[in-house]
Design an enzyme around this catalytic site. Structure first.
Site, short mmCIF file in Angstrom:
data_model
loop_
_atom_site.label_atom_id
_atom_site.label_comp_id
_atom_site.label_asym_id
_atom_site.label_seq_id
_atom_site.Cartn_x
_atom_site.Cartn_y
_atom_site.Cartn_z
N CYS A 93 -65.25 36.62 49.17
CA CYS A 93 -64.01 35.87 49.19
C CYS A 93 -62.83 36.82 49.10
O CYS A 93 -62.87 37.82 48.38
CB CYS A 93 -64.00 34.78 48.13
SG CYS A 93 -63.22 35.20 46.59
N GLU A 94 -61.81 36.49 49.86
CA GLU A 94 -60.67 37.41 49.95
C GLU A 94 -59.77 37.35 48.72
O GLU A 94 -58.88 38.17 48.56
CB GLU A 94 -59.86 37.14 51.22
CG GLU A 94 -59.12 35.82 51.24
CD GLU A 94 -58.42 35.58 52.58
OE1 GLU A 94 -58.82 36.19 53.59
OE2 GLU A 94 -57.46 34.79 52.60
N HIS A 95 -60.01 36.36 47.86
CA HIS A 95 -59.20 36.27 46.65
C HIS A 95 -59.73 37.13 45.52
O HIS A 95 -58.96 37.71 44.76
CB HIS A 95 -59.12 34.81 46.17
CG HIS A 95 -58.56 33.89 47.19
ND1 HIS A 95 -59.09 32.66 47.48
CD2 HIS A 95 -57.51 34.04 48.03
CE1 HIS A 95 -58.39 32.08 48.44
NE2 HIS A 95 -57.44 32.89 48.79
N HIS A 96 -61.07 37.18 45.37
CA HIS A 96 -61.66 37.87 44.23
C HIS A 96 -62.59 39.00 44.66
O HIS A 96 -63.08 39.74 43.81
CB HIS A 96 -62.44 36.87 43.36
CG HIS A 96 -61.61 35.75 42.83
ND1 HIS A 96 -61.51 34.53 43.47
CD2 HIS A 96 -60.79 35.66 41.75
CE1 HIS A 96 -60.69 33.74 42.78
NE2 HIS A 96 -60.24 34.40 41.74
N GLN A 134 -63.70 30.42 53.27
CA GLN A 134 -64.73 29.70 54.02
C GLN A 134 -64.13 28.94 55.19
O GLN A 134 -64.73 28.86 56.27
CB GLN A 134 -65.48 28.74 53.08
CG GLN A 134 -66.70 28.12 53.74
CD GLN A 134 -67.53 27.32 52.78
OE1 GLN A 134 -67.65 27.67 51.61
NE2 GLN A 134 -68.13 26.24 53.26
N HIS A 162 -69.67 29.84 46.14
CA HIS A 162 -68.72 30.93 45.90
C HIS A 162 -68.95 31.49 44.51
O HIS A 162 -68.82 30.76 43.52
CB HIS A 162 -67.28 30.39 46.01
CG HIS A 162 -66.92 30.01 47.41
ND1 HIS A 162 -65.89 30.60 48.10
CD2 HIS A 162 -67.47 29.11 48.26
CE1 HIS A 162 -65.83 30.09 49.31
NE2 HIS A 162 -66.77 29.17 49.43
N CYS A 164 -67.12 33.31 42.91
CA CYS A 164 -65.89 33.26 42.09
C CYS A 164 -65.79 31.92 41.36
O CYS A 164 -65.04 31.79 40.41
CB CYS A 164 -64.65 33.52 42.94
SG CYS A 164 -64.31 32.27 44.18
N1 LIG Z 1 -59.76 27.15 49.97
C1 LIG Z 1 -60.51 28.15 49.51
N2 LIG Z 1 -60.34 28.60 48.27
C2 LIG Z 1 -61.13 29.59 47.85
C3 LIG Z 1 -62.11 30.20 48.62
N3 LIG Z 1 -62.71 31.16 47.89
C4 LIG Z 1 -62.11 31.13 46.70
N4 LIG Z 1 -61.14 30.20 46.65
C5 LIG Z 1 -60.22 29.76 45.59
O1 LIG Z 1 -59.07 30.56 45.61
C6 LIG Z 1 -58.32 30.17 44.47
C7 LIG Z 1 -57.46 31.29 43.98
O2 LIG Z 1 -56.69 30.73 42.97
P1 LIG Z 1 -55.72 31.55 42.02
O3 LIG Z 1 -55.15 30.61 40.99
O4 LIG Z 1 -54.76 32.35 42.84
O5 LIG Z 1 -56.72 32.62 41.35
P2 LIG Z 1 -57.49 32.52 39.95
O6 LIG Z 1 -56.53 32.55 38.82
O7 LIG Z 1 -58.52 33.61 39.95
O8 LIG Z 1 -58.16 31.07 40.05
P3 LIG Z 1 -59.45 30.47 39.32
O9 LIG Z 1 -60.63 30.73 40.23
O10 LIG Z 1 -59.15 29.01 39.20
O11 LIG Z 1 -59.62 31.16 37.99
C8 LIG Z 1 -59.34 29.64 43.48
O12 LIG Z 1 -59.10 28.26 43.30
C9 LIG Z 1 -60.68 29.86 44.18
O13 LIG Z 1 -61.64 28.86 43.85
C10 LIG Z 1 -62.27 29.71 49.94
O14 LIG Z 1 -63.11 30.18 50.72
N5 LIG Z 1 -61.46 28.69 50.34
ZN LIG Z 2 -62.91 33.85 45.13
#
Ligand SMILES: Nc1nc2c(ncn2[C@@H]2O[C@H](COP(=O)(O)OP(=O)(O)OP(=O)(O)O)[C@@H](O)[C@H]2O)c(=O)[nH]1
Ligand SMILES: [Zn+2]
Length: 203
Positions: A93-96, A134, A162, A164
């Site tokens: 995942c590009e966020h984590h 995704q 996921h 994460c």
């Molecule tokens: N729509 C979508 N969201 C994703 C995907 N992979 C991870 N995420 C979400 O990306 C979001 C990033 O939220 P942030 O609030 O910026 O980051 P965070 O503080 O680490 O969030 P938490 O996971 O809620 O602890 C999270 O809600 C993840 O569940 C994906 O493939 N699609």
């Molecule tokens: Zn993630």
């Protein structure tokens, strides 16, 4: 955003760091995690991680068009659905930057030409081996097949977990996310969508 940029992030647009820079960055992360990169067990870890990253993110080096360019026409007029289901993949995942583990189901309705079956799974891998959401990955697979093969329609469904969501944060193990993209006849005709769904689900 045009299709080329959407499907193929331009890795050449920015400078790739040297091996040394990558290994130094990993040493910083090891220290950030609370460990000592100078201890024996971690001495080779930066080089191993850099090598693993080249493999796990190898999709940036590959162009789906190269894979999808090879098609076959001699199918005796077959023009019904071709479905490759349960294609396993690992993405990040590009966020984590932690794994997304799932299965892709990819179908198309041929219009004269068909793809080699392995090429569908290759396209899934090309997009999986990049940093992803995704939703984006689902759309990229569908768009790449749609644009290169020009079939009557494409359907892509991804069912993934996921890490994460399960290893950290909200910690909900076992929940999965379903995403889907339909083009052409799959988008226009609910009956084709329903057929795709029942073929994916049916065993
Ligand atoms: N729509 C979508 N969201 C994703 C995907 N992979 C991870 N995420 C979400 O990306 C979001 C990033 O939220 P942030 O609030 O910026 O980051 P965070 O503080 O680490 O969030 P938490 O996971 O809620 O602890 C999270 O809600 C993840 O569940 C994906 O493939 N699609
Ligand atoms: Zn993630």
């Amino acid at each position: 955003m045009d299709a080329i940029v959407k499907n193929f992030p331009q890795v050449t647009d920015f400078e790739r760091p040297s091996q040394q820079e990558a290994e130094d960055a990993i040493r910083v992360l090891l220290r950030w995690a609370g460990d000592d990169p100078r201890r024996e067990g971690l001495l080779d870890t930066p080089a191993r991680v850099a090598k693993a990253y080249r493999e796990l993110f190898g999709g940036y080096e590959l162009n789906p068009e190269d894979v999808l360019g090879r098609t076959f026409e001699e199918v005796s007029g077959y023009d019904d659905i071709v479905l490759e289901r349960d294609i396993p993949f690992y993405s990040h995942c590009e966020h984590h930057m932690v794994p997304i583990i799932g299965k892709a189901h990819v179908a198309y309705l041929p219009s004269g030409r068909v793809l080699g079956l392995s090429k569908i799974a290759r396209v899934v891998d090309i997009f999986a081996r990049r940093l992803q959401t995704q939703e984006a990955m689902t759309a990229q697979i569908a768009n790449a097949i749609d644009e290169s093969l020009r079939p009557r329609g494409v359907a892509v469904m991804i069912d993934a977990e996921h890490m994460c969501m399960s290893m950290r944060g909200i910690k909900k193990q076992g929940s999965s996310t379903l995403t889907m993209t339909f083009t052409g006849a799959f988008k226009a005709d609910p009956a084709e969508q329903a057929r795709f769904m029942s073929l994916v689900r049916g065993r």
